[in-house]
Design a protein around this motif. Structure first.
Motif, PDB file in Angstrom:
ATOM      1  N   LEU A 158     -10.754   7.981  -7.919  1.00 23.46           N
ATOM      2  CA  LEU A 158      -9.587   7.336  -8.505  1.00 23.46           C
ATOM      3  C   LEU A 158      -9.887   6.961  -9.949  1.00 23.46           C
ATOM      4  O   LEU A 158     -10.978   6.473 -10.252  1.00 23.46           O
ATOM      5  N   PRO A 159      -8.930   7.163 -10.852  1.00 22.89           N
ATOM      6  CA  PRO A 159      -9.186   6.874 -12.273  1.00 22.89           C
ATOM      7  C   PRO A 159      -9.250   5.369 -12.533  1.00 22.89           C
ATOM      8  O   PRO A 159      -8.839   4.544 -11.702  1.00 22.89           O
ATOM      9  N   ASP A 160      -9.773   5.014 -13.699  1.00 23.82           N
ATOM     10  CA  ASP A 160      -9.824   3.604 -14.098  1.00 23.82           C
ATOM     11  C   ASP A 160      -8.416   3.027 -14.118  1.00 23.82           C
ATOM     12  O   ASP A 160      -7.448   3.686 -14.526  1.00 23.82           O
ATOM     13  N   GLY A 161      -8.307   1.784 -13.682  1.00 25.56           N
ATOM     14  CA  GLY A 161      -7.006   1.126 -13.678  1.00 25.56           C
ATOM     15  C   GLY A 161      -6.246   1.320 -12.388  1.00 25.56           C
ATOM     16  O   GLY A 161      -5.157   0.752 -12.213  1.00 25.56           O
ATOM     17  N   VAL A 162      -6.796   2.129 -11.470  1.00 21.76           N
ATOM     18  CA  VAL A 162      -6.161   2.356 -10.179  1.00 21.76           C
ATOM     19  C   VAL A 162      -7.065   1.794  -9.094  1.00 21.76           C
ATOM     20  O   VAL A 162      -8.279   2.026  -9.099  1.00 21.76           O
ATOM     21  N   SER A 163      -6.511   1.026  -8.187  1.00 21.53           N
ATOM     22  CA  SER A 163      -7.288   0.447  -7.093  1.00 21.53           C
ATOM     23  C   SER A 163      -6.789   0.977  -5.759  1.00 21.53           C
ATOM     24  O   SER A 163      -5.614   1.329  -5.618  1.00 21.53           O
ATOM     25  N   TYR A 164      -7.692   1.012  -4.801  1.00 22.22           N
ATOM     26  CA  TYR A 164      -7.392   1.537  -3.472  1.00 22.22           C
ATOM     27  C   TYR A 164      -6.843   0.412  -2.594  1.00 22.22           C
ATOM     28  O   TYR A 164      -7.395  -0.694  -2.564  1.00 22.22           O
ATOM     29  N   GLU A 165      -5.746   0.703  -1.879  1.00 17.29           N
ATOM     30  CA  GLU A 165      -5.133  -0.297  -1.007  1.00 17.29           C
ATOM     31  C   GLU A 165      -5.482  -0.039   0.460  1.00 17.29           C
ATOM     32  O   GLU A 165      -6.128  -0.853   1.105  1.00 17.29           O
ATOM     33  N   SER A 166      -5.072   1.095   1.002  1.00 10.73           N
ATOM     34  CA  SER A 166      -5.301   1.395   2.409  1.00 10.73           C
ATOM     35  C   SER A 166      -5.022   2.874   2.647  1.00 10.73           C
ATOM     36  O   SER A 166      -4.517   3.576   1.775  1.00 10.73           O
ATOM     37  N   SER A 167      -5.354   3.327   3.853  1.00 13.56           N
ATOM     38  CA  SER A 167      -5.124   4.726   4.221  1.00 13.56           C
ATOM     39  C   SER A 167      -4.334   4.791   5.515  1.00 13.56           C
ATOM     40  O   SER A 167      -4.516   3.952   6.411  1.00 13.56           O
ATOM     41  N   GLY A 168      -3.465   5.765   5.595  1.00 17.85           N
ATOM     42  CA  GLY A 168      -2.706   5.988   6.823  1.00 17.85           C
ATOM     43  C   GLY A 168      -3.424   6.926   7.770  1.00 17.85           C
ATOM     44  O   GLY A 168      -2.861   7.326   8.790  1.00 17.85           O
ATOM     45  N   ASP A 169      -4.659   7.290   7.460  1.00 17.05           N
ATOM     46  CA  ASP A 169      -5.408   8.246   8.278  1.00 17.05           C
ATOM     47  C   ASP A 169      -6.863   7.796   8.325  1.00 17.05           C
ATOM     48  O   ASP A 169      -7.474   7.526   7.300  1.00 17.05           O
ATOM     49  N   ASP A 170      -7.421   7.701   9.533  1.00 15.06           N
ATOM     50  CA  ASP A 170      -8.808   7.255   9.656  1.00 15.06           C
ATOM     51  C   ASP A 170      -9.807   8.299   9.175  1.00 15.06           C
ATOM     52  O   ASP A 170     -11.016   8.044   9.157  1.00 15.06           O
ATOM     53  N   LYS A 171      -9.334   9.469   8.774  1.00 22.89           N
ATOM     54  CA  LYS A 171     -10.234  10.489   8.225  1.00 22.89           C
ATOM     55  C   LYS A 171     -10.523  10.253   6.738  1.00 22.89           C
ATOM     56  O   LYS A 171     -11.355  10.937   6.157  1.00 22.89           O
ATOM     57  N   VAL A 172      -9.800   9.310   6.142  1.00 26.63           N
ATOM     58  CA  VAL A 172     -10.006   8.999   4.727  1.00 26.63           C
ATOM     59  C   VAL A 172     -10.872   7.752   4.625  1.00 26.63           C
ATOM     60  O   VAL A 172     -10.568   6.722   5.238  1.00 26.63           O
ATOM     61  N   SER A 173     -11.940   7.836   3.840  1.00 28.73           N
ATOM     62  CA  SER A 173     -12.799   6.670   3.613  1.00 28.73           C
ATOM     63  C   SER A 173     -12.911   6.434   2.119  1.00 28.73           C
ATOM     64  O   SER A 173     -12.822   7.369   1.325  1.00 28.73           O
ATOM     65  N   PHE A 174     -13.122   5.184   1.739  1.00 28.57           N
ATOM     66  CA  PHE A 174     -13.171   4.815   0.324  1.00 28.57           C
ATOM     67  C   PHE A 174     -14.474   4.074   0.038  1.00 28.57           C
ATOM     68  O   PHE A 174     -14.895   3.203   0.792  1.00 28.57           O
ATOM     69  N   ASP A 175     -15.111   4.456  -1.065  1.00 31.17           N
ATOM     70  CA  ASP A 175     -16.352   3.821  -1.514  1.00 31.17           C
ATOM     71  C   ASP A 175     -16.025   3.022  -2.765  1.00 31.17           C
ATOM     72  O   ASP A 175     -15.770   3.594  -3.835  1.00 31.17           O
ATOM     73  N   SER A 176     -16.010   1.694  -2.648  1.00 30.84           N
ATOM     74  CA  SER A 176     -15.620   0.859  -3.775  1.00 30.84           C
ATOM     75  C   SER A 176     -16.609   0.907  -4.934  1.00 30.84           C
ATOM     76  O   SER A 176     -16.246   0.645  -6.070  1.00 30.84           O
ATOM     77  N   SER A 177     -17.863   1.279  -4.663  1.00 31.17           N
ATOM     78  CA  SER A 177     -18.879   1.315  -5.723  1.00 31.17           C
ATOM     79  C   SER A 177     -18.690   2.506  -6.667  1.00 31.17           C
ATOM     80  O   SER A 177     -19.044   2.451  -7.831  1.00 31.17           O
ATOM     81  N   THR A 178     -18.107   3.571  -6.159  1.00 29.08           N
ATOM     82  CA  THR A 178     -17.890   4.765  -6.984  1.00 29.08           C
ATOM     83  C   THR A 178     -16.405   5.060  -7.203  1.00 29.08           C
ATOM     84  O   THR A 178     -16.047   5.993  -7.900  1.00 29.08           O
ATOM     85  N   ASN A 179     -15.534   4.235  -6.572  1.00 29.27           N
ATOM     86  CA  ASN A 179     -14.091   4.432  -6.668  1.00 29.27           C
ATOM     87  C   ASN A 179     -13.674   5.786  -6.099  1.00 29.27           C
ATOM     88  O   ASN A 179     -12.759   6.417  -6.629  1.00 29.27           O
TER      89      ASN A 179
END
Length: 204
Positions: free
Chosen positions: A183-204
């Motif tokens: 995700l680009p700078d200035g964009v934050s992750y909220e949630s996913s509608g699919d458990d196949k998607v995971s998010f790493d906050s340290s690398t965005n």
């Protein structure tokens, strides 16, 4: 001694060494080039050598191909031939590899026919294609609202979009595919509608 007859029998033990190489992997529609090297380690020349490639896997049109005849291969010499074919597009559903086998179908040694049992084999793995697309949506196709917040976005206020990823496999079955995006700078992750998607906050 009433009669005597002598015959000289020349024992010939011809040998041929075969090598074949091809790309380790290929996709639908790719050109597949085979390099064939044949060498003569025996002490006699071998003539009229006919080589044949046979294919298994049902991913090329031909099941076999005859290469150019080698008119003569002197003792200790080697020569290289090439053959190019095209991988089917689309690939058959059951195709996952192309196995090519090289064999000598006929040859002549000292004026007589000779048989050679040695073969060489190479395998090419078939890769499927993966088409990716991504789009940020605030409205669905029926104009129902997917996102929230001001549109167009306003400084100091949060606007939420829904991002949809589409992955389409073609040219062969795929498994264990992993897709990564940042995700680009200035964009934050909220949630996913699919458990196949995971998010790493340290690398965005």
């Amino acid at each position: 001694l009433q009669a005597e007859d002598r015959h000289t029998v020349k024992v010939i033990n011809p040998e041929l060494s075969l090598k074949i190489s091809a790309p380790g992997s290929a996709q639908a529609g790719d050109q597949l080039k085979y390099e064939v090297t044949i060498s003569n380690p025996s002490k006699v020349a071998i003539s009229d050598i006919v080589l044949e490639l046979t294919f298994t896997g049902d991913a090329v049109d031909a099941t076999s191909a005859t290469l150019d005849t080698i008119m003569e291969l002197p003792s200790g010499d080697e020569t290289t031939l090439s053959y190019t074919t095209v991988v089917k597009d689309p690939l058959p559903e059951s195709a996952n590899a192309i196995v090519a086998t090289l064999a000598v179908t006929s040859a002549t040694v000292a004026g007589g026919e000779a048989e050679f049992e040695e073969t060489a084999e190479v395998s090419t793995t078939l890769q499927g294609t993966l088409e990716l697309s991504a789009e940020g949506r605030y409205f669905a196709d029926d104009l129902s609202r997917l996102g929230s917040g001001p549109l167009p976005p306003t400084v100091g206020k949060t606007t939420i979009y829904v991002i949809r990823w589409t992955m389409t496999a073609g040219g062969g079955e795929m498994a264990d595919a992993t897709v990564q995006t940042t995700l680009p700078d200035g964009v934050s992750y909220e949630s996913s509608g699919d458990d196949k998607v995971s998010f790493d906050s340290s690398t965005n």
